[in-house]
Design an enzyme around this catalytic site. Structure first.
Site, PDB file in Angstrom:
ATOM      1  N   ALA A 122      -1.110   4.675 -11.360  1.00 48.72           N
ATOM      2  CA  ALA A 122      -1.250   6.125 -11.192  1.00 48.72           C
ATOM      3  C   ALA A 122       0.027   6.742 -10.638  1.00 48.72           C
ATOM      4  O   ALA A 122       0.663   6.199  -9.741  1.00 48.72           O
ATOM      5  CB  ALA A 122      -2.424   6.419 -10.267  1.00 48.72           C
ATOM      6  N   ASP A 139       3.601  -0.364 -10.118  1.00 48.19           N
ATOM      7  CA  ASP A 139       2.521   0.133  -9.262  1.00 48.19           C
ATOM      8  C   ASP A 139       2.625   1.639  -9.042  1.00 48.19           C
ATOM      9  O   ASP A 139       3.609   2.283  -9.420  1.00 48.19           O
ATOM     10  CB  ASP A 139       2.523  -0.612  -7.933  1.00 48.19           C
ATOM     11  CG  ASP A 139       1.150  -0.724  -7.308  1.00 48.19           C
ATOM     12  OD1 ASP A 139       0.200  -0.109  -7.844  1.00 48.19           O
ATOM     13  OD2 ASP A 139       1.011  -1.419  -6.278  1.00 48.19           O
ATOM     14  N   HIS A 140       1.604   2.189  -8.391  1.00 51.82           N
ATOM     15  CA  HIS A 140       1.471   3.643  -8.278  1.00 51.82           C
ATOM     16  C   HIS A 140       2.693   4.279  -7.607  1.00 51.82           C
ATOM     17  O   HIS A 140       3.261   3.743  -6.664  1.00 51.82           O
ATOM     18  CB  HIS A 140       0.193   4.009  -7.508  1.00 51.82           C
ATOM     19  CG  HIS A 140       0.182   3.564  -6.080  1.00 51.82           C
ATOM     20  ND1 HIS A 140      -0.242   2.316  -5.685  1.00 51.82           N
ATOM     21  CD2 HIS A 140       0.542   4.208  -4.950  1.00 51.82           C
ATOM     22  CE1 HIS A 140      -0.143   2.205  -4.386  1.00 51.82           C
ATOM     23  NE2 HIS A 140       0.336   3.335  -3.906  1.00 51.82           N
ATOM     24  N   GLY A 141       3.090   5.402  -8.168  1.00 50.83           N
ATOM     25  CA  GLY A 141       4.179   6.176  -7.595  1.00 50.83           C
ATOM     26  C   GLY A 141       5.572   5.645  -7.861  1.00 50.83           C
ATOM     27  O   GLY A 141       6.557   6.217  -7.391  1.00 50.83           O
TER      28      GLY A 141
END
Length: 212
Positions: A122, A139-141
């Site tokens: 995400a 991974d996220h961000g």
């Protein structure tokens, strides 16, 4: 996708790119490659038609076919992107394996190679013309610049920034929040716990700079 695809490049990731399009039931019209010795051969029954700069085939792109660039070498990859932009006024399409997971709010550019079992979390931002090999986790961000290469099984943790043209080897772990500078290289299996400068090469656990 209604139009078939012409793949520029018939070595390196080209065979995997064909498999990706097959996994998505997209027809591949053929390959183009600069190596004349390959012309007339086939990859999994798909013909290698001619040279990457052959206008006879390039004229099909944008009208009857889409294009994908399956070239590992970033300088030549950049040359081919520029050629398609200028000659055909098109951007290469993405090749995303059907088993890859891409978050619904991830931002993905053009011409990316995203192989099987890749996980893109995400809020991630993936630029254009990146190569993300099998099983890698973004991974996220996290943010990837243009022309970044990520090796198989690498883990790019949350809020990491990987700048343009950087190379991350197979099995590398980038801990959360680090920045990998432009044109930097991280050797396979390394664990990166602090930021890496532009043009720097690092290796090890923890990763340290390699003197040139």
């Amino acid at each position: 996708m209604e139009k078939p695809v012409i793949i520029l490049g018939a070595k390196g990731i080209a065979h995997s790119a064909l498999e990706i399009f097959n996994s998505n039931k997209v027809v591949v019209f053929g390959f183009l490659d600069e190596d004349q010795k390959l012309h007339g051969h086939e990859i999994n029954v798909v013909p290698i038609l001619g040279h990457t700069e052959d206008d006879g085939f390039l004229k099909l792109i944008g009208k009857k076919c889409e294009a994908f660039i399956a070239v590992d070498d970033n300088k030549y990859r950049q040359f081919l992107v520029k050629m398609l932009n200028e000659k055909r006024k098109v951007q290469p399409i993405n090749a995303i394996h059907e088993t890859a997971y891409v978050s619904t709010d991830a931002e993905i550019g053009h011409g990316n190679f995203i192989n099987a079992k890749v996980n893109i979390g995400a809020g991630t931002k993936v630029g254009s013309h990146c190569i993300i090999n099998s099983g890698a986790i973004i991974d996220h961000g996290a943010t990837l610049g243009d022309f970044v290469q990520i090796g198989a099984g690498a883990i790019v943790n949350s809020n990491v920034i990987v700048e343009e043209d950087a190379f991350i080897g197979s099995g590398v772990i980038l801990v959360s929040g680090v920045t990998i500078g432009k044109n930097a290289r991280v050797g396979a299996g390394s664990v990166v716990i602090s930021s890496v400068k532009a043009n720097e090469t690092v290796f090890g656990n923890p990763a340290v700079a390699i003197k040139k």
